[in-house]
Design an enzyme around this catalytic site. Structure first.
Site, mmCIF file in Angstrom:
data_model
loop_
_atom_site.group_PDB
_atom_site.id
_atom_site.type_symbol
_atom_site.label_atom_id
_atom_site.label_comp_id
_atom_site.label_asym_id
_atom_site.label_seq_id
_atom_site.Cartn_x
_atom_site.Cartn_y
_atom_site.Cartn_z
ATOM 1 C CD GLU A 131 73.023 -9.884 7.729
ATOM 2 O OE1 GLU A 131 73.676 -9.424 8.535
ATOM 3 O OE2 GLU A 131 72.247 -10.758 8.081
ATOM 4 C CB VAL A 134 74.229 -4.210 10.536
ATOM 5 C CG1 VAL A 134 74.816 -4.169 11.781
ATOM 6 C CG2 VAL A 134 72.960 -3.170 10.584
ATOM 7 N N GLY A 136 78.605 -4.722 7.333
ATOM 8 C CA GLY A 136 79.209 -5.390 6.097
ATOM 9 C C GLY A 136 79.069 -6.804 5.971
ATOM 10 C CD GLU A 192 82.967 7.628 3.600
ATOM 11 O OE1 GLU A 192 82.457 8.910 3.103
ATOM 12 O OE2 GLU A 192 82.153 6.763 4.210
ATOM 13 C CG ASP A 203 78.893 3.884 9.859
ATOM 14 O OD1 ASP A 203 78.471 3.632 8.850
ATOM 15 O OD2 ASP A 203 79.467 3.075 10.457
ATOM 16 C CE LYS A 207 77.643 0.119 9.811
ATOM 17 N NZ LYS A 207 79.287 0.384 9.659
ATOM 18 N N GLY A 304 83.798 -2.707 2.544
ATOM 19 C CA GLY A 304 84.747 -3.175 1.611
ATOM 20 C C GLY A 304 83.992 -3.748 0.478
HETATM 21 N N1 HSE Z 1 82.321 3.519 7.032
HETATM 22 C C1 HSE Z 1 82.094 2.427 7.791
HETATM 23 C C2 HSE Z 1 83.006 1.980 8.561
HETATM 24 C C3 HSE Z 1 81.762 1.465 6.704
HETATM 25 O O1 HSE Z 1 84.133 2.676 8.942
HETATM 26 O O2 HSE Z 1 82.997 0.926 8.886
HETATM 27 C C4 HSE Z 1 80.262 1.659 6.144
HETATM 28 O O3 HSE Z 1 79.442 1.630 7.151
#
Ligand code: HSE
Length: 428
Positions: A131, A134, A136, A192, A203, A207, A304
């Site tokens: 879970e 995808v 968070g 990042e 990313d 997902k 988070g």
């Molecule tokens: N780096 C992702 C974001 C979170 O900015 O939503 C981790 O998948």
């Protein structure tokens, strides 16, 4: 007889691992009530024990070798939070083969090798849950697998990357340009040091590959996803969008069409009235269209420490219940169709095209005829005569095939009336 304790091992003790540890500590009495079983962290796999000593009550649980975890028959659930493909893949595979259930937040691995791992879980009569991989803290995998199981899912549209949503929100709300908004996102820790995976849409691509696989019961991996990021979006495009009543969002989109699965990530102009348009800052949302439920939207924090730990622990609870009730082994491969992936050139959309053009009689007619000759119908034209002797044109097309708009743009960009490259953004 019912099991009295369930023991877990954490692999990785970074941001999410720390969140999981905290949730476990503060929920301990509640967990006893909810599960009627004691849930204990027996090991935490780390690289450097010294670095983490003061984060745990009992430093004995910190270990540096996975082998001791694997060899311990008392470990029921392995929670993988290391990220990346290796050694996560090898550890998960060995854990499943050793009869241990696995909960992971690893989207890269699930988007690439999820099918293989699900089959392995099924063969070994254990559970594999992801879970947290995808969006968070937002529950979306379980709703797609369970609550919405009676639906033929027609499409999924999501804002599933908080970094890019934060950047685009800053550009929209405060008129910042891309570089300025990115710098602020980096300073505040949203982006990042190397933001490539976020800003280029990779990313979000991983997902949507995972969600599409579950929703359409057909394997979609990251390499099937067309990705285009937000690096070319300018303050000017955001301002035009605003004037037209639209907002620009990075949208992850999967549609199950008669000609195959469409799966892509790209910036999109959305009407201000669309529910996804009001998803601001680093928030995420997933908008699902099913034939029975119709439209349903899931909204919340997509990353988070504590939101992601919430998703991980939800999976741990659900697996723990199964273990306790002696019905572990419910994981089934949900892929039973083989739907082709549609090439992006064959997908359809309306398009926003902005270009700098020579300002003289006949230019608009030339441009209109190039669009027309390539089967692209024009819906709206805005012209501004501001750049030296040139004009800026914004053209909104009707719903057309991507290959037609791309052909038209190639011809336009090589014609004498268009200066440089045009900007093209898809419109909802
Ligand atoms: N780096 C992702 C974001 C979170 O900015 O939503 C981790 O998948």
């Amino acid at each position: 007889m019912s099991q009295e304790e369930i023991n877990v091992a954490l692999l990785g003790f970074g941001t999410v691992g720390t969140g999981v540890y905290k949730v476990m500590q503060r929920q301990k009495p509640e967990m006893m009530q909810k599960l009627d079983v004691s849930l204990n962290i027996r090991y935490i796999l780390v690289r450097n024990v010294q670095r983490h000593m003061d984060k745990v009550e009992d430093p004995e649980i910190l270990v540096t070798s996975f082998d001791s975890i694997l060899a311990d028959p008392g470990i029921d659930i392995v929670i993988e939070l290391m990220g990346g493909i290796e050694p996560a893949y090898t550890y998960i595979k060995s854990a499943l083969e050793a009869g241990k259930s696995v909960v992971t937040a690893n989207k890269d691995l699930i988007a690439e090798r999820g099918g293989e791992l699900i089959q392995l879980a099924e063969e070994n009569h254990v559970e594999l849950r992801f879970e947290a991989a995808v969006a968070g803290g937002i529950p979306i995998i379980s709703p797609l697998l369970n609550s919405l199981a009676a639906n033929e899912i027609r499409s999924i549209m999501g804002i599933v990357n908080g970094t890019t949503n934060y950047i685009l929100s800053k550009m929209t709300d405060e008129g910042m340009d891309y570089q300025e908004a990115l710098a602020q996102a980096t300073k505040l820790g949203y982006a990042e040091a190397d933001p490539t995976a976020d800003v280029e849409g990779h990313d979000a691509g991983r997902k949507i590959a995972i969600m599409a696989t579950i929703a359409f019961h057909s394997r979609v991996t990251f390499k099937d996803v067309y990705t285009e990021g937000i690096t070319k979006i300018t303050a000017k495009d955001i301002a035009y969008a605003k004037a037209l009543g639209w907002v620009i969002k990075l949208i992850a989109l999967a549609r199950n069409t008669r000609e195959g699965i469409e799966v892509k990530v790209h910036p999109m102009l959305l009407p201000e009235t669309h529910p996804l348009s009001s998803v601001g800052g680093s928030y995420n949302a997933v908008y699902v269209d099913g034939d029975a439920v119709e439209d349903v939207m899931f909204y919340g924090k997509g990353a988070g420490e504590m939101p992601t730990a919430s998703a991980v622990m939800g999976d741990v609870f659900s697996v723990a219940r199964r273990i306790k009730d002696h019905c572990q082994g419910s994981t089934r491969d949900y892929v039973y169709r083989n739907i082709p992936i549609k090439r992006v050139e064959n997908t359809r959309s309306a398009y926003y095209v902005r270009m700098r053009v020579e300002n003289k009689p006949g230019v608009l007619a030339t441009i209109a005829s190039i669009f027309g000759n390539n089967s692209v119908s024009i819906e709206q034209v805005i012209q501004k005569n501001k750049i030296e002797n040139d004009a800026e044109l914004v053209i909104i097309t009707s719903n057309v095939k991507e290959r037609h708009i791309k052909d038209a743009l190639l011809i336009l960009e090589s014609s004498s009336v268009v200066r440089g490259k045009a900007t093209m953004i898809r419109v909802y």
